[in-house]
Motif scaffolding. Structure first.
Motif, mmCIF file in Angstrom:
data_model
loop_
_atom_site.group_PDB
_atom_site.id
_atom_site.type_symbol
_atom_site.label_atom_id
_atom_site.label_comp_id
_atom_site.label_asym_id
_atom_site.label_seq_id
_atom_site.Cartn_x
_atom_site.Cartn_y
_atom_site.Cartn_z
ATOM 1 N N LYS A 77 0.825 -1.205 0.000
ATOM 2 C CA LYS A 77 0.000 0.000 0.000
ATOM 3 C C LYS A 77 0.868 1.267 0.000
ATOM 4 O O LYS A 77 0.638 2.197 -0.773
ATOM 5 N N THR A 78 1.863 1.293 0.859
ATOM 6 C CA THR A 78 2.728 2.476 0.984
ATOM 7 C C THR A 78 3.428 2.777 -0.342
ATOM 8 O O THR A 78 3.488 3.927 -0.775
ATOM 9 N N VAL A 79 3.920 1.743 -0.981
ATOM 10 C CA VAL A 79 4.656 1.950 -2.236
ATOM 11 C C VAL A 79 3.704 2.368 -3.355
ATOM 12 O O VAL A 79 4.000 3.299 -4.114
ATOM 13 N N ILE A 80 2.550 1.703 -3.432
ATOM 14 C CA ILE A 80 1.582 2.054 -4.482
ATOM 15 C C ILE A 80 1.127 3.503 -4.333
ATOM 16 O O ILE A 80 1.046 4.248 -5.306
ATOM 17 N N GLU A 81 0.826 3.907 -3.093
ATOM 18 C CA GLU A 81 0.374 5.281 -2.845
ATOM 19 C C GLU A 81 1.410 6.295 -3.311
ATOM 20 O O GLU A 81 1.089 7.343 -3.853
ATOM 21 N N VAL A 125 6.912 -8.290 -0.357
ATOM 22 C CA VAL A 125 5.541 -7.833 -0.608
ATOM 23 C C VAL A 125 4.652 -8.972 -1.130
ATOM 24 O O VAL A 125 3.447 -8.792 -1.285
ATOM 25 N N ARG A 126 5.244 -10.139 -1.317
ATOM 26 C CA ARG A 126 4.523 -11.247 -1.963
ATOM 27 C C ARG A 126 3.148 -11.517 -1.354
ATOM 28 O O ARG A 126 2.152 -11.682 -2.065
ATOM 29 N N LEU A 127 3.070 -11.536 -0.028
ATOM 30 C CA LEU A 127 1.810 -11.889 0.631
ATOM 31 C C LEU A 127 0.704 -10.862 0.395
ATOM 32 O O LEU A 127 -0.468 -11.149 0.664
ATOM 33 N N ALA A 128 1.061 -9.676 -0.120
ATOM 34 C CA ALA A 128 0.038 -8.667 -0.424
ATOM 35 C C ALA A 128 -0.801 -9.062 -1.636
ATOM 36 O O ALA A 128 -1.744 -8.362 -2.002
ATOM 37 N N LYS A 129 -0.452 -10.184 -2.258
ATOM 38 C CA LYS A 129 -1.280 -10.704 -3.349
ATOM 39 C C LYS A 129 -2.397 -11.609 -2.803
ATOM 40 O O LYS A 129 -3.242 -12.065 -3.552
ATOM 41 N N SER A 130 -2.364 -11.881 -1.503
ATOM 42 C CA SER A 130 -3.290 -12.859 -0.906
ATOM 43 C C SER A 130 -4.742 -12.407 -0.968
ATOM 44 O O SER A 130 -5.038 -11.230 -1.150
ATOM 45 N N SER A 131 -5.632 -13.356 -0.783
ATOM 46 C CA SER A 131 -7.072 -13.119 -0.912
ATOM 47 C C SER A 131 -7.652 -12.359 0.288
ATOM 48 O O SER A 131 -7.634 -12.853 1.414
ATOM 49 N N PRO A 132 -8.208 -11.154 0.049
ATOM 50 C CA PRO A 132 -8.854 -10.406 1.137
ATOM 51 C C PRO A 132 -10.060 -11.154 1.704
ATOM 52 O O PRO A 132 -10.367 -11.022 2.885
ATOM 53 N N ALA A 133 -10.729 -11.953 0.875
ATOM 54 C CA ALA A 133 -11.911 -12.694 1.332
ATOM 55 C C ALA A 133 -11.512 -13.726 2.387
ATOM 56 O O ALA A 133 -12.276 -14.045 3.294
ATOM 57 N N MET A 134 -10.307 -14.251 2.272
ATOM 58 C CA MET A 134 -9.842 -15.213 3.256
ATOM 59 C C MET A 134 -9.260 -14.506 4.476
ATOM 60 O O MET A 134 -9.467 -14.932 5.608
ATOM 61 N N TYR A 165 -11.069 -5.096 4.387
ATOM 62 C CA TYR A 165 -11.159 -5.833 3.126
ATOM 63 C C TYR A 165 -10.753 -4.949 1.948
ATOM 64 O O TYR A 165 -9.927 -5.341 1.107
ATOM 65 N N ASN A 166 -11.316 -3.733 1.897
ATOM 66 C CA ASN A 166 -11.033 -2.839 0.766
ATOM 67 C C ASN A 166 -9.568 -2.420 0.696
ATOM 68 O O ASN A 166 -8.987 -2.317 -0.384
ATOM 69 N N ASP A 167 -8.977 -2.196 1.849
ATOM 70 C CA ASP A 167 -7.561 -1.831 1.915
ATOM 71 C C ASP A 167 -6.703 -2.930 1.266
ATOM 72 O O ASP A 167 -5.811 -2.657 0.458
ATOM 73 N N MET A 168 -7.014 -4.161 1.601
ATOM 74 C CA MET A 168 -6.246 -5.285 1.046
ATOM 75 C C MET A 168 -6.562 -5.486 -0.432
ATOM 76 O O MET A 168 -5.675 -5.737 -1.235
ATOM 77 N N LYS A 169 -7.858 -5.351 -0.765
ATOM 78 C CA LYS A 169 -8.284 -5.550 -2.150
ATOM 79 C C LYS A 169 -7.549 -4.582 -3.085
ATOM 80 O O LYS A 169 -7.069 -4.979 -4.151
ATOM 81 N N HIS A 205 -3.543 -5.118 -6.223
ATOM 82 C CA HIS A 205 -3.096 -4.556 -7.494
ATOM 83 C C HIS A 205 -1.579 -4.695 -7.669
ATOM 84 O O HIS A 205 -1.054 -4.681 -8.788
ATOM 85 N N ILE A 206 -0.855 -4.870 -6.582
ATOM 86 C CA ILE A 206 0.597 -5.052 -6.623
ATOM 87 C C ILE A 206 0.960 -6.259 -7.508
ATOM 88 O O ILE A 206 2.023 -6.313 -8.114
ATOM 89 N N LYS A 207 0.020 -7.208 -7.581
ATOM 90 C CA LYS A 207 0.169 -8.397 -8.414
ATOM 91 C C LYS A 207 0.437 -8.005 -9.861
ATOM 92 O O LYS A 207 1.378 -8.472 -10.496
ATOM 93 N N ASP A 208 -0.430 -7.114 -10.390
ATOM 94 C CA ASP A 208 -0.294 -6.678 -11.788
ATOM 95 C C ASP A 208 0.966 -5.856 -11.981
ATOM 96 O O ASP A 208 1.640 -5.965 -12.992
ATOM 97 N N ILE A 209 1.261 -5.006 -10.968
ATOM 98 C CA ILE A 209 2.448 -4.170 -11.095
ATOM 99 C C ILE A 209 3.686 -5.051 -11.192
ATOM 100 O O ILE A 209 4.531 -4.876 -12.061
ATOM 101 N N LEU A 210 3.770 -6.039 -10.305
ATOM 102 C CA LEU A 210 4.953 -6.906 -10.302
ATOM 103 C C LEU A 210 5.019 -7.768 -11.561
ATOM 104 O O LEU A 210 6.082 -8.142 -12.010
ATOM 105 N N ASN A 211 3.860 -8.071 -12.118
ATOM 106 C CA ASN A 211 3.858 -8.830 -13.371
ATOM 107 C C ASN A 211 4.168 -7.954 -14.575
ATOM 108 O O ASN A 211 4.218 -8.434 -15.699
ATOM 109 N N GLY A 212 4.310 -6.650 -14.335
ATOM 110 C CA GLY A 212 4.604 -5.752 -15.446
ATOM 111 C C GLY A 212 3.418 -5.559 -16.361
ATOM 112 O O GLY A 212 3.566 -5.210 -17.535
#
Lengths: 283, 283
Positions: free
Chosen positions: A194-198, A218-227, B266-270, B274-281
Motif C-alpha cells: 500500500k505504501t509503495v503504491i500510494e 511484498v509477496r503476501l500482499a497478493k493474498s485473498s482479502p476474502a480469506m 477488506y477494501n484496503d487489502m483488495k 493490485h501489486i500483483k499486476d504491477i509486479l507482473n509488469g
C-alpha cells in the motif's frame, strides 16, 4: 476411505483433494462450494470427481471444511448435525479458538478435528491447488483429545500420508503464536504494498526499480482479502497486540535513525540476523 | 578490457567478477579488499585472479567500487586521484546522491560512472557471489552525461554483456524511489524478525509454525548490517519519510480492526492486491 468431501474447493481444499486423488485413486472426491464458478472449475481441473450439495457431501468418510474462518463457524455446526457416526470432520482454518468454541458443546463434537496446516501460497481458488503442497509442512492440531479415537486415527493417517508433521497445541496458544509468524507477516506485506503504491503514481517506475527483495517482502500482499479479513476479525486481540509491538519497533528504529545513532541501528539489525539460524532450524 | 579491478570482493563485486571471467576469459581480475579473509576467500574461490593493493588495482581498464556506501565516499576520490586517463571507475552503491556529490568537483569526474544494479540476495561476502546474478535485472545509471563518452561506452557494453537493462535517473530521484522499493522492504523485514524473535522465547515454536509466508516476508532480515547501516545513514531523509508513511498505514489498519470496520480492512487489502499486476509488469 471410500468417499471424501471437500467443502470449499480453493487453494487448501483443492490441494488436499489432489493429494488424496494421487494417494488413493479409488476414493471418490465430492466437492461442495457456494461459489458455482469455483465448483465448475474444480470439476474441469479434475480437482474433484463430483459436485454435490452439502446434504449429500456429509455422507463421506472424511469431510474437510476449507472455507474462510467466519464461514466455518456457521457451516461446521450444520455439518456436524448431519454427519453419520463414523465420519470425521476436519477444519483447516488459520484461527482455532473461535471455531473450537463454536462446537465445544455440540453433541457430535467427537466427530470433529480442529487443524491448521501451515501451508499455502499467495494464490486462491481451485486453479491455485497444487499436488504436494503439504509435504514436509507442519499441521497444528488443537484439542485432539476431544476427537474420537477411531476418527483421530483416520485423520492422522491422512496427514501422515500427505507428508505433514504434526504438532499439538491449545487453540489459544495457536492463535497467539500464529498471529506473530503468519498474520503479522501478511499485514506487514499488505501495508508495504500500500505504501509503495500510494507513493509511486508512475507504476512503471516501481517495476523498474523493484528487485527480488521487494518482490519477496511484498509477496503476501497478493493474498485473498476474502480469506484474510475474517482471520483478522477472528484473531483481533492477538493481531492488534502484534501490530502494537511491530509499530513500536518501527518507531524505535526510526528514532535511532533520526538521532544518528547508527551504532544502535547496526546492533538492532545484527541481533535480528539471528532469524537466519532460527529459520534454518539450527537452534 | 585486459584488466579489471574489483574493490570490495563481496556479493555484488564478486558476482560481477564471475560474470566477467565467464565472458572474457582472458581478462585479468584483480581484487582489492580491506578484509584480508575475504580477499583470500575470493582467491580460493577463483572469484579473482590476483589480490593487489589499491595503488596497483587502479591501473585496470575498469575499476568497480563495490563496498558499503560510506566507504565509497572515502575511497572513490582517492581512486579517481590515481587512475589513468582511460580507466572507468564504476560504483554500484544503493544510494547515489551523496556519492555523486562527493566527486562532483573532482578533476577526474569524467572517469566516474554512478550506477546501482538492482540485484542481490540476503547473503554477503565472496562466497555469496553468483554467476548470472544480473541477468535480466535493471541497472540505474545516474548523471550519465558527466561520464566521458568513451568510458560510457565501455561501461554500457559491460552491463549489456552481463544481461542488464539500463535506466537513467537523477541521483535525487533514485534515492527517493529506492527508499520505497528497497530500503523500506529491508526495514519492514528486519522489524518483523525483531518483533517475532522478541515475542517467542522458545524459538523452536517459531520454526514449527513459520510457513513459507513468514520465511519470504522476513528473508531480508538476514541481510548484512555492515552494508545496510550506511545506506540508511546516507538516505536518512527519504528513509524516514517512507517509515512515517508505512507506520501511518499500519496504524490506520490497526484502527480499522479495533473499530470492527472489516469492510474497510477488506477494501484496503483488495486495493493493494493490485501489486500483483504491477509486479507482473502488466500496467
Amino acid at each position: 476411505m471410500t468417499k471424501v468431501c471437500i467443502i470449499g474447493v480453493g487453494l487448501i481444499g483443492g490441494s488436499i483433494a489432489l493429494d488424496i486423488k494421487s494417494l488413493y485413486p479409488k476414493t471418490e472426491i465430492m466437492g461442495v462450494d457456494s461459489n458455482e464458478t469455483h465448483l465448475k472449475e474444480a470439476l474441469v481441473l479434475n480437482v474433484i470427481d463430483t459436485a454435490v450439495p452439502l446434504e449429500e457431501g456429509v455422507n463421506a468418510n472424511v469431510v474437510i471444511v476449507s472455507i474462510p474462518v467466519n464461514a466455518t463457524k456457521k457451516v461446521l455446526p450444520k455439518v456436524l448435525d448431519l454427519v453419520p457416526e463414523n465420519t470425521v470432520v476436519i477444519d483447516v482454518g488459520s484461527t482455532k479458538e473461535a471455531i473450537c468454541m463454536t462446537v465445544e458443546n455440540h453433541s457430535k463434537r467427537r466427530n470433529f478435528m480442529a487443524t491448521h496446516p501451515i501451508a499455502g501460497t499467495e494464490f486462491s481458488g481451485p486453479s491455485a491447488a497444487i499436488k504436494g503442497l503439504f509435504k514436509g509442512k507442519t499441521n497444528i492440531i488443537c484439542e485432539v483429545e476431544n476427537t474420537a479415537f477411531k476418527l483421530q486415527e483416520i485423520a492422522l493417517k491422512l496427514f501422515s500420508d500427505i507428508g505433514m508433521r504434526i504438532r499439538y497445541m491449545k487453540p489459544k496458544a495457536h492463535d497467539k503464536h500464529i498471529a506473530y509468524v503468519s498474520h503479522l507477516s501478511h499485514i506487514s506485506a499488505f501495508m508495504l504494498g500500500k505504501t509503495v503504491i500510494e507513493k509511486e503514481k508512475n507504476e512503471r517506475d516501481i517495476f523498474d526499480l523493484a528487485g527480488s527483495g521487494f518482490e519477496s517482502t511484498v509477496r503476501l500482499a497478493k493474498s485473498s482479502p476474502a480469506m484474510w479479513t475474517p482471520i483478522f476479525e477472528e484473531n483481533k486481540t492477538n493481531v492488534i497486540e502484534t501490530l502494537d509491538e511491530y509499530i513500536y519497533n518501527l518507531k524505535h528504529f526510526k528514532t535511532l535513525i533520526e538521532n544518528d545513532d547508527f551504532e544502535a541501528v547496526y546492533n538492532d539489525m545484527k541481533q535480528t540476523n539471528h532469524i537466519k539460524d532460527i529459520l534454518n532450524g539450527l537452534v
